[in-house]
Design an enzyme around this catalytic site. Structure first.
Site, PDB file in Angstrom:
ATOM      1  N   ARG A   1      22.075  40.124 -79.266  1.00 14.66           N
ATOM      2  CA  ARG A   1      22.920  39.914 -80.450  1.00 14.66           C
ATOM      3  C   ARG A   1      22.663  40.994 -81.505  1.00 14.66           C
ATOM      4  NH1 ARG A   1      22.059  34.174 -82.561  1.00 14.66           N
ATOM      5  NH2 ARG A   1      23.654  34.779 -84.038  1.00 14.66           N
TER       6      ARG A   1
ATOM      7  N   GLN B   1      26.827  31.901 -93.783  1.00 13.61           N
ATOM      8  CA  GLN B   1      26.014  31.333 -92.707  1.00 13.61           C
ATOM      9  C   GLN B   1      25.731  32.394 -91.653  1.00 13.61           C
ATOM     10  OE1 GLN B   1      27.907  27.210 -91.687  1.00 13.61           O
ATOM     11  NE2 GLN B   1      29.321  28.365 -92.965  1.00 13.61           N
TER      12      GLN B   1
ATOM     13  N   VAL C   1      24.189  35.521 -89.853  1.00 14.02           N
ATOM     14  CA  VAL C   1      22.889  36.196 -89.871  1.00 14.02           C
ATOM     15  C   VAL C   1      23.051  37.696 -89.640  1.00 14.02           C
ATOM     16  CG1 VAL C   1      21.627  34.120 -89.174  1.00 14.02           C
ATOM     17  CG2 VAL C   1      22.477  35.674 -87.405  1.00 14.02           C
TER      18      VAL C   1
ATOM     19  N   HIS D   1      21.426  30.967 -93.529  1.00 15.35           N
ATOM     20  CA  HIS D   1      20.797  30.745 -92.226  1.00 15.35           C
ATOM     21  C   HIS D   1      19.908  31.914 -91.805  1.00 15.35           C
ATOM     22  CE1 HIS D   1      24.027  27.536 -91.050  1.00 15.35           C
ATOM     23  NE2 HIS D   1      23.122  27.083 -91.884  1.00 15.35           N
TER      24      HIS D   1
ATOM     25  N   CYS E   1       2.269  38.469 -83.569  1.00 14.32           N
ATOM     26  CA  CYS E   1       1.956  38.728 -84.972  1.00 14.32           C
ATOM     27  C   CYS E   1       0.697  39.605 -85.091  1.00 14.32           C
ATOM     28  CB  CYS E   1       1.746  37.406 -85.712  1.00 14.32           C
ATOM     29  SG  CYS E   1       1.257  37.651 -87.430  1.00 14.32           S
TER      30      CYS E   1
ATOM     31  N   CYS F   1      -2.010  37.290 -87.191  1.00  9.94           N
ATOM     32  CA  CYS F   1      -2.699  36.088 -86.681  1.00  9.94           C
ATOM     33  C   CYS F   1      -2.532  35.891 -85.178  1.00  9.94           C
ATOM     34  CB  CYS F   1      -2.232  34.843 -87.430  1.00  9.94           C
ATOM     35  SG  CYS F   1      -0.646  34.207 -86.852  1.00  9.94           S
TER      36      CYS F   1
HETATM   37  P1  OAD Z   1      31.544  28.436 -85.689  1.00  8.89           P
HETATM   38  O1  OAD Z   1      31.455  29.253 -84.459  1.00  8.89           O
HETATM   39  O2  OAD Z   1      31.180  27.007 -85.655  1.00  8.89           O
HETATM   40  O3  OAD Z   1      33.019  28.474 -86.258  1.00  8.89           O
HETATM   41  C1  OAD Z   1      33.775  29.626 -86.405  1.00  8.89           C
HETATM   42  C2  OAD Z   1      34.968  29.230 -87.244  1.00  8.89           C
HETATM   43  O4  OAD Z   1      35.701  30.403 -87.496  1.00  8.89           O
HETATM   44  C3  OAD Z   1      35.924  28.238 -86.583  1.00  8.89           C
HETATM   45  O5  OAD Z   1      36.296  27.252 -87.509  1.00  8.89           O
HETATM   46  C4  OAD Z   1      37.118  29.106 -86.182  1.00  8.89           C
HETATM   47  O6  OAD Z   1      38.347  28.376 -86.240  1.00  8.89           O
HETATM   48  C5  OAD Z   1      37.072  30.163 -87.251  1.00  8.89           C
HETATM   49  N1  OAD Z   1      37.618  31.455 -86.852  1.00  8.89           N
HETATM   50  C6  OAD Z   1      37.645  32.044 -85.629  1.00  8.89           C
HETATM   51  N2  OAD Z   1      38.190  33.247 -85.700  1.00  8.89           N
HETATM   52  C7  OAD Z   1      38.535  33.451 -86.998  1.00  8.89           C
HETATM   53  C8  OAD Z   1      39.122  34.520 -87.720  1.00  8.89           C
HETATM   54  N3  OAD Z   1      39.479  35.648 -87.114  1.00  8.89           N
HETATM   55  N4  OAD Z   1      39.302  34.376 -89.057  1.00  8.89           N
HETATM   56  C9  OAD Z   1      38.947  33.237 -89.690  1.00  8.89           C
HETATM   57  N5  OAD Z   1      38.385  32.198 -89.063  1.00  8.89           N
HETATM   58  C10 OAD Z   1      38.176  32.299 -87.734  1.00  8.89           C
HETATM   59  O7  OAD Z   1      30.731  29.197 -86.808  1.00  8.89           O
HETATM   60  P2  OAD Z   1      30.151  28.678 -88.187  1.00  8.89           P
HETATM   61  O8  OAD Z   1      31.036  27.671 -88.825  1.00  8.89           O
HETATM   62  O9  OAD Z   1      29.752  29.876 -88.947  1.00  8.89           O
HETATM   63  O10 OAD Z   1      23.950  27.864 -87.548  1.00  8.89           O
HETATM   64  O11 OAD Z   1      28.870  27.946 -87.693  1.00  8.89           O
HETATM   65  C11 OAD Z   1      27.971  27.568 -88.639  1.00  8.89           C
HETATM   66  C12 OAD Z   1      26.613  27.616 -88.081  1.00  8.89           C
HETATM   67  O12 OAD Z   1      26.529  26.930 -86.845  1.00  8.89           O
HETATM   68  C13 OAD Z   1      26.044  28.980 -87.750  1.00  8.89           C
HETATM   69  O13 OAD Z   1      25.531  29.652 -88.851  1.00  8.89           O
HETATM   70  C14 OAD Z   1      24.956  28.606 -86.850  1.00  8.89           C
HETATM   71  C15 OAD Z   1      25.826  27.772 -85.971  1.00  8.89           C
HETATM   72  O14 OAD Z   1      25.281  27.119 -85.008  1.00  8.89           O
HETATM   73  C16 OAD Z   1      22.678  27.862 -87.154  1.00  8.89           C
HETATM   74  O15 OAD Z   1      22.274  28.598 -86.280  1.00  8.89           O
HETATM   75  C17 OAD Z   1      21.802  26.914 -87.914  1.00  8.89           C
END
Ligand code: OAD
Length: 271
Positions: free
Chosen positions: A55, A86, A88, A106, A170, A173
């Site tokens: 990634r 959210q 990274v 995140h 690390c 540690c």
């Molecule tokens: P998701 O993969 O859950 O969702 C992506 C969102 O982007 C969806 O709602 C899609 O409909 C939308 N989408 C896709 N293509 C798009 C585009 N071109 N323009 C606008 N929107 C689009 O990702 P997140 O909501 O970011 O957390 O997920 C949140 C968190 O869940 C991440 O940060 C990560 C993940 O698991 C952790 O790792 C704790």
């Protein structure tokens, strides 16, 4: 103009970075929402590191898109601005958002931190991988630290194969290093939470934009609603419906890279 922007993986989708829950999100047939967990790291750190290394490479090769650029433009024009992402990846930063205007709630994929002590390595850009010498290789498949002890860091580490492991250790540690991201079930950083709270307490927003997130986490919905509590426009940019959609004052069912440049120009024109 006081503006809060909340973004998720969809904003980086058009830079070629797979979303978590989209069809391209799976890696080697594995569900990212299961890989991004302390449990996955404890049972197979090598596999999880391989995923993060790939990634990181994908992100290094990607470029910010028109959505990142539009948000950076808005940040420059607003009197008060906070982006809570959210994501990274570093695409918002590379588009020109200043550190003080952004919270990566995140974490940051280019940070490598110790799973036990406070040591961390933030080698963004050229060579973000920990130096090779930090890793101790073992033919037996057991992870060994420099002093020969197993580096468990409170985790049960059982590499899945007998092949060489190449995991960062690390230097302080000798515990296993991990990516500096927040995994499912982990606490958000208190510092970063405070920065969001300070912004929300600092005054009512004129506009809140939520773009490219499924808004599955309660805190994202909470911040969007609190930011827009005094009549601010709540704009959702997402081709799909989300739990936040019913609260939005404006729904834009378009890709972020198409919609955001237009929305930002409108907001700037309104002053
Ligand atoms: P998701 O993969 O859950 O969702 C992506 C969102 O982007 C969806 O709602 C899609 O409909 C939308 N989408 C896709 N293509 C798009 C585009 N071109 N323009 C606008 N929107 C689009 O990702 P997140 O909501 O970011 O957390 O997920 C949140 C968190 O869940 C991440 O940060 C990560 C993940 O698991 C952790 O790792 C704790």
């Amino acid at each position: 103009m006081r503006v809060l922007v909340l973004t998720g993986a969809g904003v980086s989708a058009e830079s070629g970075i797979p979303t978590f829950r989209g069809k391209d999100g799976y890696w080697r047939n594995l569900d990212p929402t299961k890989l991004a967990t302390p449990q996955a790291f404890a049972s197979d750190p090598k596999l999880v590191w391989e995923w993060y290394r790939e990634r990181r490479q994908g992100i290094r090769n990607a470029q910010p898109n028109a959505a990142h650029e539009a948000i950076a433009k808005l940040a420059k024009h607003a009197d008060a601005f906070l982006l809570v992402t959210q994501n990274v990846d570093d695409l918002h930063a590379r588009a020109g958002i200043e550190k003080e205007n952004m919270v990566q709630i995140h974490g940051d994929i280019f940070v490598t931190r110790c799973s036990r002590c406070d040591f961390s390595y933030a080698g963004r850009g050229g060579s973000p991988e920990p130096p090779e010498s930090w890793a101790t290789k073992s033919k037996s498949g057991r992870l060994r630290s420099r002093n020969g002890c197993e580096a468990t860091a409170g985790l049960s580490i059982a590499p899945t194969s007998d092949s060489d492991v190449d995991l960062p250790i690390c230097p302080s540690c000798a515990a296993l290093m991990r990516p500096g991201v927040v995994w499912f079930g982990e606490q958000l950083s208190r510092n970063e939470l405070e920065r969001v709270e300070d912004f929300l307490d600092g005054g009512a927003c004129d506009a809140v934009i939520v773009a490219g997130t499924t808004a599955t986490f309660g805190y994202i919905i909470d911040w969007a609603l609190r930011g827009s509590r005094e009549g601010a426009e709540l704009i959702e940019v997402n081709p799909e419906e989300t739990p936040l959609s019913r609260f939005a004052t404006r729904l834009v069912r378009e890709p972020a890279a198409i919609a955001l440049p237009r929305i930002v120009d409108q907001l700037i024109a309104l002053g």
